[in-house]
Design an enzyme around this catalytic site. Structure first.
Site, PDB file in Angstrom:
ATOM      1  N   SER A 412       8.403   7.477  -9.158  1.00 31.20           N
ATOM      2  CA  SER A 412       7.716   6.721  -9.266  1.00 31.20           C
ATOM      3  C   SER A 412       6.536   7.338 -10.571  1.00 31.20           C
ATOM      4  O   SER A 412       5.990   6.583 -11.281  1.00 31.20           O
ATOM      5  CB  SER A 412       7.449   5.507  -8.792  1.00 31.20           C
ATOM      6  N   HIS A 433      14.150   4.979 -11.721  1.00 33.21           N
ATOM      7  CA  HIS A 433      12.627   4.921 -10.913  1.00 33.21           C
ATOM      8  C   HIS A 433      13.491   3.025 -10.901  1.00 33.21           C
ATOM      9  O   HIS A 433      13.537   2.340 -11.832  1.00 33.21           O
ATOM     10  CB  HIS A 433      11.982   4.563 -11.899  1.00 33.21           C
ATOM     11  N   GLU A 445      13.663   1.769 -14.908  1.00 34.26           N
ATOM     12  CA  GLU A 445      12.945   2.854 -15.793  1.00 34.26           C
ATOM     13  C   GLU A 445      13.978   3.864 -15.991  1.00 34.26           C
ATOM     14  O   GLU A 445      14.942   4.562 -14.178  1.00 34.26           O
ATOM     15  CB  GLU A 445      11.901   3.104 -15.716  1.00 34.26           C
ATOM     16  N   ASN A 483       4.243   1.537 -13.917  1.00 35.84           N
ATOM     17  CA  ASN A 483       3.221   2.418 -13.743  1.00 35.84           C
ATOM     18  C   ASN A 483       2.014   2.415 -13.618  1.00 35.84           C
ATOM     19  O   ASN A 483       0.964   2.833 -13.636  1.00 35.84           O
ATOM     20  CB  ASN A 483       3.599   3.394 -12.045  1.00 35.84           C
TER      21      ASN A 483
END
Ligand code: 3H9
Length: 695
Positions: A412, A433, A445, A483
């Site tokens: 991540s 991800h 992702e 993130n």
């Protein structure tokens, strides 16, 4: 008998067979009720009335589905005649029985057409729904008035305010349809039509509706509004449904039309339409139309922890052949139990049949060691989040699967280029991800390095489609899109604590903004320990000039890892979240250490600062070409981080509210908060010129 076409473009055809004629709508891809379809339907109904040979008529659709609603692309333009409610009224008023033959999805205006027919028959695979609230609208062609007349107020409130679809079997139970087809839908419908010839016509609009007790009704509306978290349409739609018990159809429909037209030009509806099209647009990466994906059927998952198990389930649910590997029998057994437990819970809650559980479970095989992955087309690594651990794993993995196998990492944050460099085939390495729980969350992702082959990226997109996920392709940076933005947003939330806010105030402000949960409540749920471990790893490289808030570290040092330890940013008594004076004390001490005098911070300031942090980081992501388009960021934030869809995502919203106030807020933060908070070039440039992210 030849087919006549009452629509200019042949999108509605009438076959005037006697005694039962057929009106067929043929407007690919989803038979939306464009102006031509509306005009064609009206002309066809008039012809049915006029032609004495026709004694009943069937409305059916060509292609993969019944009408899936009004044409959403027309919503940005002024309404054009004939309007759908008038067409539908003409169907209901028809003096000869009209029967809807439904396959695929009868949604929105399509469901409303079916509701106005005098009988409805459906293929067992068909679904029905009024999803208008998901577009910031209420049903606008009688849905709120006719549905309760068929299924009662209580059930109609549920369907209309949630936008949820029901399968044909449930529709039959509710009374929404009259019959399920047992074989050939067209034939069964013709038969039903013949049965209805000469019988009294049952018009939905003439059916009585039992009223609901006033107190109960108000409580339901309040509950619907609370769940909508700021979205306006669900509450408005529910109020209209209740009117069905009070007003005759015509008056109820006039109220419905008024609300529909008002919401159609609302900001929320524009945002939700953007969300609808953006979700589809992300799957089409510019320049990738002609790139053929690789074929994937056999998938290996390395690591059977929470993420690995969730990913394995996601693939098995989509029918892939899955192999999960671990380093020891013990770890493998734990993973197997985790997967079995997830399926058991789904069966217990009625979401999955026991047969489907068995079938999916059979698709998952287990093994110890990487050697068992030699025949896989794709291997997804989901082990501990540590660069060296992952590099070592990829070095070992390199020797095992056949050439052409895609090697994916579920990291991540980490630099995927460094992971790819540990192999002899960096072109085959990509980031996939997944978000937790991986079998539930829609966002994926797809992270490409400079070396990732185009057909590997295309395979990621094709996989997402099979997994029914929403993919966003991005390039490598710390935390990728979601993130990375989250880190800035959380950092700003912690600055707010130091300056005078308390965790519950920040959470409440963001929940009022429309997030399902504020950042501190989320953090307690996810557990504070993983982020703590990451901060400790990164501590040596942190810019000493960056403003760093250490409240979370102190919570962790006190063993407060969130819900699982009964305490984190809050304390939990019997699972209930409560404000904890010990945390208040820690926060106040942090302000003192920083030499800040605490002040009352308003909800508006909290929201504006968090929004500015999100938009600024999103702009940096665009500037660095981490993603291709603003809509990519919007989709990530809406589907992975709870950014309210009725706001359309942060960049769509930024345009709508104007970039100047956001820029002013970011500049102020940049001055106060120092390194990391520089104003993004594109935000500064665009705001200065009043240009927009969206045309
Ligand atoms: C309404 O009906 C208001 C009325 O109450 C009152 C009126 C007065 N319009 O999703 P897919 C396109 S509000 C225009 O990938 P799937 C879509 O953009 C409407 N276009 O396929 C895509 O185009 P492209 C209520 C539409 O099989 C292509 O069709 N109805 C519409 O995964 C394929 O779509 C809804 O909200 C539309 N209505 O799913 C239903 N619908 O290929 C919205 C789709 O260029 N639609 N397109 O990207 C859906 O939920 C799904 O599309 C559906 C098919 C389940 C039908």
């Amino acid at each position: 008998m030849t087919a006549a076409s009452p629509a200019d473009d042949n999108s509605v055809r009438l076959t005037p067979t006697s005694p039962v004629a057929v009106i067929e709508i043929d407007n690919p891809p989803v038979n939306a009720t464009s102006q031509a379809v509306r005009a064609g339907l009206l002309a066809a109904i008039h012809e049915v009335e006029r032609n004495p040979q026709i004694e009943a008529v069937v409305i059916a659709c060509a292609g993969r589905t019944f009408v899936a609603g009004a044409d959403i692309r027309e919503f940005g333009q002024p309404p054009r005649e004939p309007h759908l409610p008038d067409v539908i009224d003409a169907i209901e008023a028809c003096s000869k029985p009209v029967i809807a033959a439904v396959h695929g999805t009868a949604l929105g205006g399509g469901c409303e057409i079916a509701l106005a027919c005098h009988a409805r028959i459906a293929d067992p695979g068909a679904s029905f729904g009024l999803p208008e609230v998901k577009l910031g609208l209420v049903p606008g062609a009688g849905g709120t008035q006719r549905l309760p007349r068929l299924i009662g107020l209580e059930a109609a409130l549920d369907l209309v305010s949630s936008g949820r679809m029901v399968k044909a079997a449930e529709a039959l139970r509710l009374g929404l349809i009259d019959r399920l087809s047992s074989g050939d839908l067209r034939q069964d419908t013709m038969e039903l039509a013949r049965e209805l010839i000469g019988k009294q016509i049952r018009r939905t609009g003439e059916q009585p509706v039992a009223a609901m007790d006033g107190q109960n009704a108000s409580a339901r509306i309040a509950e619907i509004r609370r769940k909508a978290r700021g979205a306006e349409a669900p509450g408005r739609a529910a109020e209209l449904v209740l009117l069905a018990a009070e007003l005759p159809l015509k008056q109820g429909m006039a109220r419905e039309r008024e609300t529909f037209l008002a919401l159609r030009s609302s900001e929320q509806s524009a945002a939700l339409r953007h969300a609808f099209f953006a979700e589809r647009e992300v799957t089409r990466l510019p320049g990738f139309d002609a790139v053929e994906p690789r074929s994937v059927q056999k998938v290996g998952i390395v690591g059977a922890g929470t993420m690995g198990s969730g990913i394995a389930i996601a693939f098995a649910d989509a029918g892939f052949d899955v192999k999960v590997v671990e380093t020891s029998e013990q770890a493998l057994a734990a993973g197997r139990a985790r997967i079995a437990d997830t399926y058991e819970k789904q069966v217990a809650s009625g979401r999955l049949t026991a047969a489907a559980r068995d079938e999916r479970s059979r698709l998952i095989d287990y093994g110890v060691g990487l050697d068992t992955l030699s025949d896989r087309d794709l291997v997804v690594e989901a082990v501990f989040e540590d660069l060296e651990v992952k590099r070592a794993l990829f070095r070992d993995l390199d020797a095992i699967p056949k050439p052409g196998t895609i090697l994916a990492t579920n990291t991540s944050y980490l630099d995927i280029s460094l992971i790819a460099d540990a192999t002899s085939r960096p072109a085959d390495v990509v980031g996939l991800h997944f978000f937790s729980p991986a079998n539930v969350m829609k966002l994926l992702e797809i992270v490409r390095t400079d070396a990732t082959a185009d057909d590997v990226v295309a395979t990621g997109l094709a996989l997402a489609k099979r997994l029914r996920k929403i993919p966003v392709v991005c390039r490598v940076c710390d935390g990728f899109v979601g993130n990375r933005i989250l880190s800035r947003y959380r950092q700003q939330a912690e600055y707010l604590l130091e300056e005078g806010a308390l965790p519950h105030e920040v959470d409440a402000a963001l929940e009022a903004f429309g997030f399902p949960m504020g950042p501190f409540a989320v953090s307690d749920m996810a557990g504070l320990d993983i982020a703590w471990a990451r901060r400790k790893r990164l501590a040596a490289n942190r810019d000493p000039n960056e403003r760093y808030v250490d409240i979370a570290d102190r919570l962790c040092e006190a063993g407060r890892f969130g819900r699982k330890t009964g305490a984190g940013w809050y304390r939990y008594e019997a699972g209930k979240r409560e404000i904890d004076p010990a945390v208040t004390a820690l926060v106040e001490e942090a302000s003192q250490r920083r030499g800040l005098t605490r002040r009352k911070i308003s909800t508006e300031e909290i929201q504006a600062r968090i929004r500015a942090a999100i938009v600024n980081e999103a702009c940096k992501i665009l500037d660095e070409r981490i993603v291709e388009r603003p809509l990519d960021v919007d989709v990530v934030m809406m589907h992975g981080y709870g950014y309210p869809a009725w706001r359309g995502g942060p960049l769509f919203e930024a345009d709508r509210i104007g970039l100047q106030p956001i820029l002013a807020q970011v500049k102020e933060r940049a001055e106060r908060d120092g390194p990391g908070w520089e104003v993004a070039e594109s935000l500064a440039g665009r705001a200065a010129s009043n240009a927009k992210f969206y045309p």
